[in-house]
Write a protein that holds these residues in place. Structure first.
Motif, mmCIF file in Angstrom:
data_model
loop_
_atom_site.group_PDB
_atom_site.id
_atom_site.type_symbol
_atom_site.label_atom_id
_atom_site.label_comp_id
_atom_site.label_asym_id
_atom_site.label_seq_id
_atom_site.Cartn_x
_atom_site.Cartn_y
_atom_site.Cartn_z
ATOM 1 N N LEU A 259 0.554 -0.812 0.078
ATOM 2 C CA LEU A 259 0.413 -0.287 0.118
ATOM 3 C C LEU A 259 0.655 0.903 -0.455
ATOM 4 O O LEU A 259 1.788 1.540 0.283
ATOM 5 C CB LEU A 259 -0.543 0.014 1.605
ATOM 6 N N THR A 260 0.586 1.984 -0.941
ATOM 7 C CA THR A 260 1.123 3.227 -0.659
ATOM 8 C C THR A 260 -0.095 4.676 -0.518
ATOM 9 O O THR A 260 -1.156 4.479 -0.182
ATOM 10 C CB THR A 260 2.175 3.944 -2.351
ATOM 11 N N TRP A 261 0.858 5.887 0.724
ATOM 12 C CA TRP A 261 -0.491 6.709 0.612
ATOM 13 C C TRP A 261 1.376 8.015 -0.497
ATOM 14 O O TRP A 261 1.838 7.851 0.211
ATOM 15 C CB TRP A 261 -0.256 7.102 1.866
ATOM 16 N N SER A 262 0.323 9.265 -0.906
ATOM 17 C CA SER A 262 0.888 10.529 -1.237
ATOM 18 C C SER A 262 0.308 11.753 -0.674
ATOM 19 O O SER A 262 1.099 12.136 -1.639
ATOM 20 C CB SER A 262 1.635 9.993 -2.457
ATOM 21 N N LYS A 263 -0.125 11.701 0.221
ATOM 22 C CA LYS A 263 -0.484 12.897 0.862
ATOM 23 C C LYS A 263 -0.533 13.234 2.609
ATOM 24 O O LYS A 263 -1.048 11.405 2.999
ATOM 25 C CB LYS A 263 -2.122 13.527 0.106
ATOM 26 N N ASN A 264 -0.442 13.352 3.158
ATOM 27 C CA ASN A 264 -0.528 13.777 4.202
ATOM 28 C C ASN A 264 0.510 12.916 5.128
ATOM 29 O O ASN A 264 0.040 11.940 5.731
ATOM 30 C CB ASN A 264 -2.006 13.340 4.721
ATOM 31 N N GLN A 265 1.476 13.136 4.976
ATOM 32 C CA GLN A 265 2.698 12.298 5.379
ATOM 33 C C GLN A 265 2.906 12.234 6.734
ATOM 34 O O GLN A 265 2.731 11.645 6.812
ATOM 35 C CB GLN A 265 3.923 12.627 4.211
ATOM 36 N N GLU A 266 2.624 12.979 7.482
ATOM 37 C CA GLU A 266 2.988 12.758 8.593
ATOM 38 C C GLU A 266 1.976 12.098 9.601
ATOM 39 O O GLU A 266 2.407 11.430 10.637
ATOM 40 C CB GLU A 266 2.986 14.832 9.060
ATOM 41 N N ARG A 267 0.562 12.601 8.995
ATOM 42 C CA ARG A 267 -0.102 12.440 9.658
ATOM 43 C C ARG A 267 -0.584 10.218 9.355
ATOM 44 O O ARG A 267 -0.634 9.704 10.261
ATOM 45 C CB ARG A 267 -1.892 12.716 9.219
ATOM 46 N N VAL A 268 -0.029 9.951 8.217
ATOM 47 C CA VAL A 268 -0.313 8.772 8.088
ATOM 48 C C VAL A 268 0.812 7.739 8.178
ATOM 49 O O VAL A 268 0.338 6.941 9.317
ATOM 50 C CB VAL A 268 0.017 8.229 6.754
ATOM 51 N N LEU A 269 2.186 8.337 8.292
ATOM 52 C CA LEU A 269 3.573 7.915 8.602
ATOM 53 C C LEU A 269 3.117 7.881 10.444
ATOM 54 O O LEU A 269 3.170 6.471 11.305
ATOM 55 C CB LEU A 269 5.011 8.757 9.090
ATOM 56 N N TYR A 270 3.172 8.417 11.556
ATOM 57 C CA TYR A 270 2.311 8.871 12.682
ATOM 58 C C TYR A 270 1.214 7.373 13.090
ATOM 59 O O TYR A 270 1.330 7.013 14.110
ATOM 60 C CB TYR A 270 1.994 9.769 13.391
ATOM 61 N N ASP A 271 0.984 7.525 11.920
ATOM 62 C CA ASP A 271 -1.266 6.772 12.251
ATOM 63 C C ASP A 271 -0.321 5.288 12.577
ATOM 64 O O ASP A 271 -0.632 4.099 12.775
ATOM 65 C CB ASP A 271 -1.910 6.975 11.908
ATOM 66 N N LEU A 272 -0.044 5.226 10.757
ATOM 67 C CA LEU A 272 0.542 3.247 10.774
ATOM 68 C C LEU A 272 1.387 3.076 12.292
ATOM 69 O O LEU A 272 1.498 2.026 12.262
ATOM 70 C CB LEU A 272 2.039 3.612 9.577
ATOM 71 N N LEU A 273 2.200 3.639 12.073
ATOM 72 C CA LEU A 273 3.642 3.406 13.308
ATOM 73 C C LEU A 273 2.752 2.605 14.314
ATOM 74 O O LEU A 273 3.126 1.824 15.203
ATOM 75 C CB LEU A 273 4.999 4.373 13.903
ATOM 76 N N HIS A 274 1.629 4.091 15.204
ATOM 77 C CA HIS A 274 0.846 3.765 16.136
ATOM 78 C C HIS A 274 -0.433 2.309 16.495
ATOM 79 O O HIS A 274 0.028 1.347 17.345
ATOM 80 C CB HIS A 274 0.656 4.715 17.167
ATOM 81 N N ARG A 275 -0.788 2.399 14.764
ATOM 82 C CA ARG A 275 -1.861 1.849 15.047
ATOM 83 C C ARG A 275 -1.206 -0.355 14.401
ATOM 84 O O ARG A 275 -1.834 -0.684 15.640
ATOM 85 C CB ARG A 275 -2.713 2.079 13.827
ATOM 86 N N LEU A 276 -0.167 -0.002 13.786
ATOM 87 C CA LEU A 276 0.270 -1.490 13.310
ATOM 88 C C LEU A 276 1.392 -1.868 14.739
ATOM 89 O O LEU A 276 1.032 -2.958 14.912
ATOM 90 C CB LEU A 276 0.804 -0.888 12.357
ATOM 91 N N GLN A 277 1.280 -0.910 15.272
ATOM 92 C CA GLN A 277 2.331 -1.727 16.651
ATOM 93 C C GLN A 277 1.178 -2.411 17.496
ATOM 94 O O GLN A 277 1.966 -3.617 18.222
ATOM 95 C CB GLN A 277 2.777 -0.790 16.917
ATOM 96 N N GLU A 278 0.522 -2.030 17.334
ATOM 97 C CA GLU A 278 -0.812 -3.172 18.301
ATOM 98 C C GLU A 278 -1.507 -4.077 17.563
ATOM 99 O O GLU A 278 -2.019 -5.266 17.928
ATOM 100 C CB GLU A 278 -2.094 -2.176 18.559
ATOM 101 N N ALA A 279 -0.950 -4.804 15.884
ATOM 102 C CA ALA A 279 -1.377 -5.778 15.621
ATOM 103 C C ALA A 279 -0.892 -6.990 16.092
ATOM 104 O O ALA A 279 -0.239 -6.965 16.657
ATOM 105 C CB ALA A 279 -1.145 -5.443 14.368
#
Length: 506
Positions: A259-279
């Motif tokens: 998957l890729t994201w080309s917008k809102n990079q700061e928000r996306v990266l922060y959310d990925l790091l915090h959300r996926l860590q709970e997987a």
């Protein structure tokens, strides 16, 4: 000795560019950051006589390949072209006795040597101007019940095919040409590590040829401390590992995604790091942040964030794991649900072609990755000078089974973290002038120093060796270094096995 690795960013990029480049001298600052292994690790102090080479050739069953022989260039090819170096000869070992003969000969003639299986050592520690001990002919792989025995010269793709026939798996990387020996001895990260542990956690025994030429088997019942040292102590320190026996696990199906994201990079990266860590542990991924090259930037392109990985059967669906991030992802994506395990790995695999690069790493905790810290990473990435090749910084997801062991249970000390961060700079000498390469390496060092301060105890991953790392003993091994030194005294007190970041006897 070597190493695991944006869906399109890293080593698959150089197809068609060719395998070799004309060397260009870099500025002094860049030379300091790269450090020349030909000076520091394996200098050839004198010319070895033809008679001495003949003696070695007669002592071997395999071939001794000299510079004028066919395929010498193929056998001596390195993956990181920053450390291209022509060996005086290549010993193509086919038996344990060949390895023993090489070690005895190197000792008796005072000839420097290096040991290689895949040739992917990031810092050039598997290069030499002396004797290159090539383990690649010793690549047999066989099943042993629910275990697999892997020859010391096997590369990852051969291991994958053997395990596919067995219907089983281990923790493995994605780069097909990496040597299994280097991958395992330095730890071995991969998408399965949260479910099974890192690769070396699965090591049950290993055969080694020691500096004395003696063959030993290290296991839980014999030479146990040597087995402990081989579970993350790094390649090239204690002997030549000629085989590895690992615990395996049955395969079923996995869901794979890119998957890729080309917008809102700061928000996306922060959310990925915090959300996926709970997987849950059956989920494993790598997040990549890829700034545009100067040419792409001139066309208006911005940073792209990508995630690739897999979810084992029984893991919640991706929509639940990613939440609204899945809807925000770019339309072009790959999601394959419930694929046969080894068929899915073909989607995730990458090819490792030679080029110029430098990598630096540190283990991180999610709690330290604040919104401010993540925004600063993105801002720093936008300030990267850039080269003709894409470069990324990445977060490999750890945790799960990796963190169930104590730091001292094996030589791999990096327990209790959530992410392995790495920053890469890639370049091509025919296109990128030395001053530009130097600017990028200086940028990388400043970025790395800043990220390391986020988790001061994060160390560095020994399979991503960094020649510029001054505190490498504590960064790679922390409190385990003293015990590794004690093992070194027992098996190689004279430091026959040595290189710039080799473990020294106590």
């Amino acid at each position: 000795m070597g190493a695991f690795e944006t869906a399109t960013a890293r080593r698959s990029l150089l197809k068609g560019l060719g395998a070799l480049a004309v060397g260009t001298s870099l500025p002094a600052k860049a030379q300091q950051l790269l450090a020349d292994p030909g000076i520091e690790l394996h200098p050839l102090p004198r010319v070895v006589s033809k008679g001495a080479w003949s003696d070695l050739a007669r002592a071997m069953t395999g071939d001794l390949v000299l510079p004028n022989d066919a395929y010498f260039g193929n056998y001596s090819q390195v993956n990181n072209l920053s450390y291209s170096q022509r060996p005086a000869a290549i010993a193509r070992c086919v038996t344990d006795a060949d390895v023993s003969a090489c070690l005895k000969w190197a000792h008796n003639t005072n000839t420097p040597f290096a040991v290689r299986s895949g040739g992917h050592n990031y810092a050039g520690f598997s290069t030499t101007s002396g004797l290159l001990i090539d383990m690649s002919p010793m690549a047999k792989i066989k099943a042993d019940g629910d275990r697999v025995i892997i020859g010391g010269g096997a590369i990852n793709v051969a291991v994958y095919r053997a395990l596919e026939r067995m219907g089983r798996t281990i923790t493995h990387g994605r780069c097909e040409g990496v040597g299994a020996a280097g991958f395992l001895l330095g730890g071995g990260i991969g998408f399965n590590m949260r479910l099974y542990g890192i690769g070396s956690d699965l090591l049950r025994s290993t055969d080694l040829m020691l500096a004395s030429g003696e063959k030993v088997t290290a296991s839980a019942t014999e030479h146990a401390k040597l087995l402990w040292a081989c579970q993350g102590g790094g390649g090239g320190n204690f002997g030549v590992n000629t085989s590895f026996t690992l615990q395996t696990f049955p395969v079923s199906t996995v869901t794979v995604f890119i998957l890729t994201w080309s917008k809102n990079q700061e928000r996306v990266l922060y959310d990925l790091l915090h959300r996926l860590q709970e997987a849950p542990p059956g989920f494993g991924c790598k997040i990549s942040v890829t700034p545009p090259t100067p040419q792409q930037r001139a066309q208006g392109d911005d940073i792209v964030i990508s995630v690739m990985g897999q979810a084992h059967q029984g893991t919640p669906p991706l929509k639940e794991l990613f939440g609204t991030l899945l809807e925000q992802a770019d339309p072009k994506r790959t999601i394959e649900i419930d694929m046969p395990y080894w068929e899915a790995q073909d989607i995730l695999a990458e090819e490792a072609l030679p080029y110029f690069y430098r990598e630096q790493s540190v283990f991180l905790k999610t709690e330290n990755l604040t919104e401010k810290a993540v925004a600063d990473m993105i801002a720093t990435a936008r300030a990267m000078p850039g080269t003709s090749l894409p470069s990324s910084f990445k977060f490999f997801q750890v945790g799960g089974e990796v963190n169930k062991l104590k730091p001292t249970d094996t030589a791999f000390v990096h327990r209790g973290f959530d992410w392995l961060f790495s920053s890469e700079v890639n370049w091509w000498e025919l296109r990128d002038p030395p001053s530009l390469v130097s600017d990028n390496l200086v940028w990388q060092q400043q970025f790395y120093d800043k990220v390391r301060r986020l988790t001061p105890s994060g160390g560095a991953y020994q399979n991503f060796p960094d020649p510029a790392l001054k505190d490498w003993q504590s960064a790679y091994y922390a409190e385990n270094y003293r015990d590794l030194q004690k093992v070194k005294v027992e098996v190689d007190p004279g430091s026959l096995f040595t290189f710039a970041q080799a473990i020294k006897p106590a």
